[in-house]
Scaffold this motif. Structure first.
Motif, PDB file in Angstrom:
ATOM      1  N   SER A 112      15.963  16.372  23.720  1.00 31.93           N
ATOM      2  CA  SER A 112      15.661  14.979  23.387  1.00 31.93           C
ATOM      3  C   SER A 112      16.615  14.024  24.106  1.00 31.93           C
ATOM      4  O   SER A 112      16.200  12.972  24.601  1.00 31.93           O
ATOM      5  N   GLY A 113      17.883  14.394  24.182  1.00 34.72           N
ATOM      6  CA  GLY A 113      18.855  13.555  24.896  1.00 34.72           C
ATOM      7  C   GLY A 113      18.532  13.448  26.377  1.00 34.72           C
ATOM      8  O   GLY A 113      18.676  12.376  26.975  1.00 34.72           O
ATOM      9  N   TYR A 114      18.099  14.556  26.954  1.00 29.10           N
ATOM     10  CA  TYR A 114      17.697  14.521  28.372  1.00 29.10           C
ATOM     11  C   TYR A 114      16.529  13.546  28.572  1.00 29.10           C
ATOM     12  O   TYR A 114      16.538  12.743  29.512  1.00 29.10           O
ATOM     13  N   ALA A 115      15.544  13.613  27.670  1.00 27.69           N
ATOM     14  CA  ALA A 115      14.389  12.713  27.796  1.00 27.69           C
ATOM     15  C   ALA A 115      14.815  11.256  27.654  1.00 27.69           C
ATOM     16  O   ALA A 115      14.339  10.379  28.390  1.00 27.69           O
ATOM     17  N   ARG A 116      15.713  10.966  26.731  1.00 31.14           N
ATOM     18  CA  ARG A 116      16.178   9.591  26.543  1.00 31.14           C
ATOM     19  C   ARG A 116      16.921   9.075  27.773  1.00 31.14           C
ATOM     20  O   ARG A 116      16.757   7.917  28.177  1.00 31.14           O
ATOM     21  N   ARG A 117      17.748   9.918  28.372  1.00 26.20           N
ATOM     22  CA  ARG A 117      18.474   9.503  29.585  1.00 26.20           C
ATOM     23  C   ARG A 117      17.503   9.221  30.729  1.00 26.20           C
ATOM     24  O   ARG A 117      17.682   8.258  31.492  1.00 26.20           O
ATOM     25  N   GLN A 118      16.497  10.059  30.839  1.00 23.63           N
ATOM     26  CA  GLN A 118      15.514   9.849  31.892  1.00 23.63           C
ATOM     27  C   GLN A 118      14.726   8.555  31.669  1.00 23.63           C
ATOM     28  O   GLN A 118      14.386   7.855  32.628  1.00 23.63           O
ATOM     29  N   ILE A 119      14.457   8.242  30.417  1.00 26.00           N
ATOM     30  CA  ILE A 119      13.763   6.988  30.129  1.00 26.00           C
ATOM     31  C   ILE A 119      14.598   5.789  30.591  1.00 26.00           C
ATOM     32  O   ILE A 119      14.086   4.845  31.210  1.00 26.00           O
ATOM     33  N   SER A 120      15.894   5.833  30.316  1.00 32.11           N
ATOM     34  CA  SER A 120      16.777   4.741  30.742  1.00 32.11           C
ATOM     35  C   SER A 120      16.809   4.623  32.261  1.00 32.11           C
ATOM     36  O   SER A 120      16.759   3.515  32.821  1.00 32.11           O
ATOM     37  N   ALA A 169      15.297   1.453  34.720  1.00 28.89           N
ATOM     38  CA  ALA A 169      16.053   0.788  35.781  1.00 28.89           C
ATOM     39  C   ALA A 169      15.334   0.907  37.118  1.00 28.89           C
ATOM     40  O   ALA A 169      15.294  -0.045  37.917  1.00 28.89           O
ATOM     41  N   ALA A 170      14.748   2.076  37.386  1.00 28.55           N
ATOM     42  CA  ALA A 170      14.016   2.260  38.641  1.00 28.55           C
ATOM     43  C   ALA A 170      12.777   1.376  38.692  1.00 28.55           C
ATOM     44  O   ALA A 170      12.386   0.896  39.761  1.00 28.55           O
ATOM     45  N   LYS A 171      12.174   1.137  37.555  1.00 26.95           N
ATOM     46  CA  LYS A 171      10.973   0.290  37.508  1.00 26.95           C
ATOM     47  C   LYS A 171      11.287  -1.134  37.936  1.00 26.95           C
ATOM     48  O   LYS A 171      10.472  -1.802  38.583  1.00 26.95           O
ATOM     49  N   ARG A 172      12.483  -1.611  37.604  1.00 29.92           N
ATOM     50  CA  ARG A 172      12.875  -2.971  38.000  1.00 29.92           C
ATOM     51  C   ARG A 172      13.120  -3.078  39.495  1.00 29.92           C
ATOM     52  O   ARG A 172      12.924  -4.153  40.087  1.00 29.92           O
ATOM     53  N   SER A 173      13.557  -1.999  40.124  1.00 26.59           N
ATOM     54  CA  SER A 173      13.878  -2.044  41.548  1.00 26.59           C
ATOM     55  C   SER A 173      12.744  -1.542  42.438  1.00 26.59           C
ATOM     56  O   SER A 173      12.735  -1.802  43.635  1.00 26.59           O
ATOM     57  N   ASP A 174      11.801  -0.802  41.867  1.00 25.00           N
ATOM     58  CA  ASP A 174      10.703  -0.235  42.651  1.00 25.00           C
ATOM     59  C   ASP A 174       9.378  -0.745  42.076  1.00 25.00           C
ATOM     60  O   ASP A 174       8.662  -0.027  41.381  1.00 25.00           O
ATOM     61  N   SER A 175       9.068  -1.992  42.379  1.00 22.23           N
ATOM     62  CA  SER A 175       7.863  -2.613  41.812  1.00 22.23           C
ATOM     63  C   SER A 175       6.584  -1.972  42.350  1.00 22.23           C
ATOM     64  O   SER A 175       5.549  -2.014  41.683  1.00 22.23           O
ATOM     65  N   ASP A 176       6.633  -1.383  43.534  1.00 23.37           N
ATOM     66  CA  ASP A 176       5.431  -0.767  44.101  1.00 23.37           C
ATOM     67  C   ASP A 176       4.965   0.426  43.273  1.00 23.37           C
ATOM     68  O   ASP A 176       3.776   0.739  43.236  1.00 23.37           O
ATOM     69  N   ASN A 177       5.905   1.121  42.628  1.00 23.47           N
ATOM     70  CA  ASN A 177       5.575   2.297  41.822  1.00 23.47           C
ATOM     71  C   ASN A 177       5.723   2.025  40.325  1.00 23.47           C
ATOM     72  O   ASN A 177       5.947   2.961  39.547  1.00 23.47           O
ATOM     73  N   ALA A 223      11.542  17.761  30.800  1.00 24.14           N
ATOM     74  CA  ALA A 223      11.857  17.523  29.388  1.00 24.14           C
ATOM     75  C   ALA A 223      11.034  18.444  28.477  1.00 24.14           C
ATOM     76  O   ALA A 223      11.566  19.037  27.522  1.00 24.14           O
ATOM     77  N   TYR A 224       9.754  18.594  28.775  1.00 28.55           N
ATOM     78  CA  TYR A 224       8.910  19.477  27.955  1.00 28.55           C
ATOM     79  C   TYR A 224       9.306  20.938  28.127  1.00 28.55           C
ATOM     80  O   TYR A 224       9.183  21.738  27.184  1.00 28.55           O
ATOM     81  N   SER A 225       9.753  21.283  29.341  1.00 26.17           N
ATOM     82  CA  SER A 225      10.208  22.652  29.549  1.00 26.17           C
ATOM     83  C   SER A 225      11.444  22.950  28.702  1.00 26.17           C
ATOM     84  O   SER A 225      11.555  24.011  28.070  1.00 26.17           O
ATOM     85  N   LYS A 226      12.395  22.028  28.667  1.00 31.30           N
ATOM     86  CA  LYS A 226      13.595  22.195  27.841  1.00 31.30           C
ATOM     87  C   LYS A 226      13.222  22.246  26.361  1.00 31.30           C
ATOM     88  O   LYS A 226      13.791  23.042  25.588  1.00 31.30           O
ATOM     89  N   LEU A 227      12.251  21.412  25.959  1.00 32.07           N
ATOM     90  CA  LEU A 227      11.847  21.387  24.562  1.00 32.07           C
ATOM     91  C   LEU A 227      11.174  22.697  24.153  1.00 32.07           C
ATOM     92  O   LEU A 227      11.399  23.209  23.047  1.00 32.07           O
ATOM     93  N   ALA A 228      10.367  23.263  25.045  1.00 30.73           N
ATOM     94  CA  ALA A 228       9.680  24.518  24.721  1.00 30.73           C
ATOM     95  C   ALA A 228      10.669  25.680  24.609  1.00 30.73           C
ATOM     96  O   ALA A 228      10.452  26.610  23.813  1.00 30.73           O
TER      97      ALA A 228
END
Length: 253
Positions: free
Chosen positions: A105-113, A117-125, A88-93
């Motif tokens: 910014s749209g790429y960063a927002r999609r990655q956040i979403s 979702a991954a946080k709910r399924s991967d509690s170890d990380n 995301a920072y590379s695209k922004l630069a």
């Protein structure tokens, strides 16, 4: 004394008289045999219970080992969550226009979403993922700042062009110098954003590796404890499996 040495009772001298109380003496013997059978049945039930306990303990140990293997496999095969922030920072630069900044910014927002979702399924990380989300959120905020700066630079460029048309070379030159200085400072700042994300990514990887190692050590300690318990149960079962000495049955009157 009867005829020919036969007594009135109908038996010869020296011959043992029939035990007329035999039916009464058989009852205690039957009761002792029943008690022995009940004791053996109770011992057999106890052995079955111990076998069930051993089987349950073995199943728990196997489940724990399987979970540990899955955790290690997940750690090795899981994607690097921090790479999303670096991208995301590379695209922004690289963005030079408002549209390109919006794309970053749209790429960063999609990655956040996706990471939420991954946080709910991967509690170890979960902690590792949250750190990546925080970096991406910073990228979104910084993208908004860059849009404002680009808009201001466009206005400055238009003013510079107007001054050049009006032959106001000194003012145009000063404005051009200010514009280039602001652009250079922004490029340096954005390069720092990229280095910050890379350093944070490496640090978060190290922290996650430490957490995984500690989790693995705790799991190994649990497995060793469970193995010791299983061994104790097996020893107790082996000792209980030895047949108890049968009680002596007395048939004496």
């Amino acid at each position: 004394m009867g005829i020919s040495g036969i007594s009135a009772g109908g038996y010869y001298p020296g011959q043992a008289a029939p035990n007329q109380n035999a039916p009464g003496q058989a009852a205690p013997a039957q009761e002792e045999q029943k008690a022995l059978a009940d004791a053996l049945k109770e011992q057999e039930d106890d052995q079955k219970t111990l076998v069930d306990m051993m089987q349950e303990a073995r199943e728990k140990a196997e489940a724990a080992a399987k979970k540990r293997d899955e955790m290690l496999k997940k750690t090795k095969s899981s994607r690097r969550y921090g790479d999303a922030a670096i991208m995301a920072y590379s695209k922004l630069a690289k963005a030079r226009s408002l549209g390109e900044v919006d794309a970053a910014s749209g790429y960063a927002r999609r990655q956040i979403s996706q990471l939420r979702a991954a946080k709910r399924s991967d509690s170890d990380n979960a902690q590792r993922i949250q750190a990546a989300i925080n970096q991406l959120q910073k990228a979104v905020n910084r993208a908004g700042r860059k849009k404002r700066e680009i808009s201001q630079e466009k206005l400055s460029a238009k003013r510079q062009a107007r001054l050049e048309r009006e032959k106001r070379e000194r003012e145009a030159k000063r404005l051009r110098h200010q514009l280039r200085s602001r652009q250079a400072m922004r490029m340096i700042r954005e390069s720092g954003y990229l280095r910050e994300a890379a350093v944070d990514n490496r640090m978060q990887d190290q922290l996650q590796a430490s957490r995984d190692e500690m989790r693995q050590q705790m799991q190994e300690l649990t497995d060793k404890t469970q193995t010791a318990v299983d061994a104790a149960v097996q020893q107790y079962a082996a000792a209980s499996a030895q047949p108890a000495p049968a009680p002596e049955i007395s048939v004496e009157a």
